[in-house]
Design a protein around this motif. Structure first.
Motif, mmCIF file in Angstrom:
data_model
loop_
_atom_site.group_PDB
_atom_site.id
_atom_site.type_symbol
_atom_site.label_atom_id
_atom_site.label_comp_id
_atom_site.label_asym_id
_atom_site.label_seq_id
_atom_site.Cartn_x
_atom_site.Cartn_y
_atom_site.Cartn_z
ATOM 1 N N GLY A 232 0.839 -1.195 0.000
ATOM 2 C CA GLY A 232 0.000 0.000 0.000
ATOM 3 C C GLY A 232 0.868 1.237 0.000
ATOM 4 O O GLY A 232 1.952 1.256 -0.572
ATOM 5 N N PHE A 233 0.388 2.312 0.641
ATOM 6 C CA PHE A 233 1.136 3.565 0.718
ATOM 7 C C PHE A 233 1.195 4.008 2.177
ATOM 8 O O PHE A 233 0.177 4.288 2.785
ATOM 9 C CB PHE A 233 0.483 4.647 -0.153
ATOM 10 N N CYS A 234 2.413 4.067 2.694
ATOM 11 C CA CYS A 234 2.599 4.378 4.112
ATOM 12 C C CYS A 234 2.643 5.890 4.304
ATOM 13 O O CYS A 234 3.690 6.468 4.606
ATOM 14 C CB CYS A 234 3.883 3.713 4.616
ATOM 15 N N ASP A 235 1.491 6.544 4.111
ATOM 16 C CA ASP A 235 1.423 8.005 4.213
ATOM 17 C C ASP A 235 0.923 8.405 5.596
ATOM 18 O O ASP A 235 0.722 7.572 6.473
ATOM 19 C CB ASP A 235 0.515 8.577 3.119
ATOM 20 N N ASP A 236 0.713 9.704 5.775
ATOM 21 C CA ASP A 236 0.274 10.207 7.078
ATOM 22 C C ASP A 236 -1.083 9.638 7.470
ATOM 23 O O ASP A 236 -1.342 9.370 8.650
ATOM 24 C CB ASP A 236 0.216 11.738 7.068
ATOM 25 N N LYS A 237 -1.941 9.444 6.500
ATOM 26 C CA LYS A 237 -3.268 8.886 6.768
ATOM 27 C C LYS A 237 -3.137 7.474 7.331
ATOM 28 O O LYS A 237 -3.821 7.099 8.287
ATOM 29 C CB LYS A 237 -4.102 8.885 5.486
ATOM 30 N N TRP A 238 -2.232 6.701 6.732
ATOM 31 C CA TRP A 238 -2.010 5.328 7.214
ATOM 32 C C TRP A 238 -1.438 5.351 8.627
ATOM 33 O O TRP A 238 -1.873 4.605 9.503
ATOM 34 C CB TRP A 238 -1.063 4.594 6.267
ATOM 35 N N LYS A 239 -0.452 6.219 8.848
ATOM 36 C CA LYS A 239 0.231 6.246 10.139
ATOM 37 C C LYS A 239 -0.693 6.658 11.278
ATOM 38 O O LYS A 239 -0.452 6.324 12.436
ATOM 39 C CB LYS A 239 1.436 7.186 10.069
#
Length: 897
Positions: A232-239
């Motif tokens: 996936g994409f480990c962006d701020d939303k994920w974190k």
């Protein structure tokens, strides 16, 4: 820029310019001015391009990818720079021509118009590019990860067979999870990296290969983030999501993929569902491989296959060592090559140690340097460059992770033994008990079981190695050095051990060093005598074993050792014990096996705390009457090669014979473990009539039964804990009878054998030596759990298991046998008449058995290729085989002697 195209031209000018239109005149007369403006605007565009490039560079360092529109814009700017450079040059030439020819020259008028028009358009294009460039708030995006990413790692040496085993396991449908376990520094991470990178070089059916380093203190959220970066994409939303939300997202993503998960450096059980990782199985066809130092963790994780990563064999060790030392050092002196081999052997196949030592020796070009290195590695390896900083701290993680202080103490205790020493598990446990380590249980069996559990813990943590004979364990040399490093340099343990084993000592170390020490081991030296009275208020263990020159301990030596608990003098030449042994009031373990002691001193009566007494020496001929019975706390007595004889022992009325010794042993309330040698049929009869002693007996040796032609082994049926049986020098013994039903029926015909007879179910070791008249050992079918069988110098032995045994009761002997040794049996023709499965066999040794032409083997008897067959080449050449497949199976196993 808007006024660039507002050009004011007079009527006179128009009339003088070859009927040019107003627009054309505007391009011509503004050419010089527009050219200057274009140069200025181009410089601004370059500055903007540089700003955008810096943003791109920063993003790409963060593993992002520049946007296509950004790359297109940069390309257009570069093209613009080239085109404008050309235009500016053309403009300079046109102005110069105008000056020379005059402004109204028709040729100049046309070229000026054309160039002016181009310059005006480039000004407009430059304005457009500037506008586009200022709108790039985002210049790059997260790059979707590649299905497999290469992991940096050094090339493997000697791990090829283990790699092949792992790769084959990946191809097995029923294997979803593989645990790779082994000692720290043995190459587990290197092997896992090689497996990861092999996915890049070979075709496979996995959608994604995920590498995660778990580490000693696992952080599940970090593990989740590393997995999500691959799917996936480990962006701020994920974190910002909770761990539970992340687990759900990972589960949904991985459930749609066929994945290979590689988890490096696991120290404790991880709940895959808590991470969000779907357990690999035959349905999703995914795989999970993890590395660990703990074999137990492989089981806790539910690994379908456990594969040990072992230390390197010598050839591979030497190849790896040469690689890191380099040819310059090895070839710098003719003497160094041989010395280098000695240095490499000190690393004992541990790649981390080999690399560390190899790098340290790469600049050493004199024999003196190499000789010094050997001495340091053999005497105090922690002082060798890199060992105390890199190797031992890595290994110490395993020590730090042991489950309790008790287990750590038991581990460090093993460092008292010399390098490559095979430690008998049971004796080691007794020493732990006497040291007070195993205080969890009041009963001996409970403490022993705890001890065996600790040994399993250390073996499964790869801190101890189990030998092929499961009675023994040993230290890997580098692990032993690490343990000594802990005891010499680490915190509360510092200075509490004095270990100088195999050091060539001819006299004991200075007694000043003994004063604060708790445990001393001077095993395997050449100390000749011990004199003086060392003051050792804290000393609890003193090991002097294997000092083959030690003949005398002076009186007074034990005077100031009030807390000594363990004293081992085995395999020394001590003739007598000093009378001041009576001062050792705390002594609980005393080993006198293999000594020259002929008489035990009466002063030993003061050893009222003694729990373990090992008297396994044939030299003992006098034991004072009442001595054994006065040692009220005795739990284990070892009397192999000494003990119950028919005649009264030397020493007259102060010594005793068969009756009194049996009675004194019977009086020991806590006795649970007895090994004994019995040298006559009458003494055996008296011994077996005891209510207590047969049930305590774990080992018995029957020897020199003069005049006895037969022996009924069913008389040993009450020895429920019998582990080892030796029969030797029974020259007149012709047959062994067995009353299998317990109804007085003696049988030598085995046509109706009862497979439920359990007389010898505990028997693990049998040794038959110099029983000249024996024809067979068919009674061994009643020992189904036998592990080790040695038969030697029996001139009339024709069969091991006699004819007829295979026909009755569906009995299958030797199913658990590990080692079979046959030596000096000139009449032996058969071991067993049919092929046997031999599920655990790892060694067959046959020497001096010329009539043994066939072994009970077929192609299914090879124990997965682990069997080693030893014998003379002539005997091997004449062997007959069940079929060609059997010969093919065992051909690689043979080692000629």
């Amino acid at each position: 820029m808007g006024n660039v195209f507002s050009v004011s031209i007079s009527t006179n000018d128009i009339a003088g310019c070859c009927d040019c239109t107003v627009a054309r005149a505007n391009y011509i007369f503004k050419l010089a001015e527009n050219r200057v403006t274009l140069r200025t605007e181009l410089q601004k565009l370059r500055e903007l391009k540089n700003d955008v490039n810096r943003k791109v560079d920063v993003a790409e360092r963060q593993q992002m990818k520049r946007l296509d529109q950004v790359q297109g814009w940069l390309s257009r700017v570069e093209a613009m720079e080239t085109e404008v450079g050309q235009l500016i040059g053309d403009g300079a030439e046109t102005i110069e021509e105008k000056r020379l020819r005059g402004c109204c020259h028709p040729k100049h008028c046309i070229s000026s118009y054309t160039l002016g028009k181009k310059v005006a358009r480039k000004l407009q294009d430059t304005a457009t590019l500037m506008s586009e460039g200022r709108n790039f708030e985002v210049v790059a995006d997260i790059v979707p990860p590649a299905p497999v990413e290469e992991i940096p790692g050094r090339p493997t040496v000697g791990l090829e067979s283990t790699f092949d085993k792992v790769w084959r396991s990946l191809e097995e449908e029923h294997v979803g999870m593989i645990g790779l376990y082994g000692l720290g520094g043995v190459g587990k991470t290197t092997l896992l990296a090689q497996i990861n990178n092999h996915f890049l070089r070979t075709s496979h059916n996995f959608d994604v290969v995920i590498w995660v380093v778990v580490s000693k203190t696992p952080n599940l959220e970090r593990v989740q983030n590393e997995i999500w970066e691959k799917v996936g994409f480990c962006d701020d939303k994920w974190k910002s999501k909770s761990r539970h939300e992340k687990a759900n997202n990972i589960w949904r993503a991985l459930s749609k993929k066929r994945f290979a998960m590689l988890l490096d450096d696991m120290w404790e059980q991880m709940d895959l569902l808590e991470v969000g990782n779907p357990p690999p199985d035959q349905q999703n066809k995914s795989k999970l491989i993890f590395t660990t130092r703990s074999q137990d963790l492989c089981g806790q994780m539910g690994a379908h296959k456990k594969i040990q990563v072992k230390s390197l064999a010598w050839k591979d060790s030497w190849d790896l060592f040469k690689k890191y030392v380099g040819k310059d050092a090895l070839n710098s002196d003719p003497e160094i090559s041989e010395l280098a081999e000695m240095v490499a052997k000190e690393c004992c196949g541990l790649p981390l140690a080999i690399i560390t030592v190899g790098r340290a020796m790469a600049s050493k070009v004199t024999p003196q340097d190499w000789k010094h290195a050997i001495r340091v590695l053999q005497t105090c390896a922690s002082n060798f460059p890199g060992m105390g900083l890199r190797v031992y701290p890595l290994l110490k993680y395993s020590y730090d992770s042991l489950p309790s202080k008790i287990v750590q103490s038991c581990f460090l205790y093993c460092s008292l033994f010399p390098e490559d020493f095979f430690i008998i598990k049971e004796l080691l446990i007794y020493q732990w008990i006497c040291e007070g380590f195993l205080d969890e249980f009041d009963d001996t069996d409970g403490a022993k079981n705890q001890g065996f559990n600790i040994i399993s813990t250390l073996v499964h943590a790869c801190l101890l190695e189990e030998s092929s004979n499961t009675r023994f364990v040993k230290f890997h040399d580098v692990v032993r050095d690490m343990a000594l490093w802990i005891t010499s340099e680490m915190g509360e343990m510092k200075g509490k051990f004095l270990v100088q084993t195999s050091a060539g000592l001819t006299q004991a170390p200075d007694f000043v060093k003994w004063k604060a020490t708790e445990r001393i081991s001077l095993m395997d030296n050449q100390i000749e005598k011990l004199t003086g009275s060392p003051t050792c208020p804290n000393l609890s263990t003193l090991r002097l074993d294997l000092n083959s020159d030690l003949q005398m301990i002076s009186n007074g030596f034990f005077q100031f050792m009030p807390n000594l608990r363990v004293l081992s003098l085995s395999n020394t030449k001590i003739v007598e014990l000093p009378s001041d042994i009576s001062n050792l009031v705390s002594l609980q373990y005393l080993d006198l096996s293999g000594t020259e002691i002929k008489k035990l001193p009466i002063e030993m009566k003061n050893l009222v705390q003694l729990k373990i007494l090992i008297l396994c020496t044939s030299k003992v001929s006098s034991i004072p009457r009442g001595l054994i019975s006065s040692l009220l706390m005795l739990q284990a007595v070892g009397m192999y090669n000494c003990g119950l004889y028919d005649q009264v022992a030397e020493g007259g009325v102060e010594s005793y014979g068969k009756e009194s010794l049996v009675e004194e042993l019977e009086s020991l309330k806590y006795l649970t473990h007895l090994t004994v040698t019995i040298a006559s049929a009458s003494v055996l009869k008296r011994f077996l009539s005891s209510r207590k002693l047969p049930s305590c007996t774990v080992g018995i040796c029957l020897e020199m039964f003069k005049g006895s032609s037969s022996l009924n082994l069913s008389s040993l049926e009450n020895m429920k804990h019998l582990y080892a049986l030796t029969m030797k020098d029974l020259d007149s013994l012709r047959e062994i009878k067995f009353d299998w039903a317990g109804k007085g029926k003696e049988t030598m015909g085995y046509s109706s054998l009862n497979p439920k007879v359990k007389c010898f179910h505990g028997l693990r070791e049998v040794a038959i030596n110099r029983c000249q008249m024996l024809k067979n050992l068919t009674w061994l079918i009643f020992a189904p759990n036998l592990l080790y069988l040695k038969i030697g110098q029996c001139d009339e032995m024709e069969e091991v298991i006699g004819k007829g045994a295979e026909d009755g009761g569906n009995l299958s002997p030797f199913t658990k046998l590990i080692q079979l040794e046959l030596n000096g049996l000139p009449q032996l023709k058969n071991v067993y008449r049919n092929p046997l499965p031999f599920l655990y066999l790892d060694r067959i040794e046959v020497i001096g058995c010329p009539k043994l032409k066939k072994l009970p083997l077929n192609s299914n008897s090879a124990n997965q290729g682990r069997v080693v067959m030893v014998g003379k080449q002539e005997w091997w050449n004449e062997l007959e085989w069940e079929d060609e497949a059997t010969l093919t199976t065992f051909l690689p196993s043979f080692k000629a002697i």
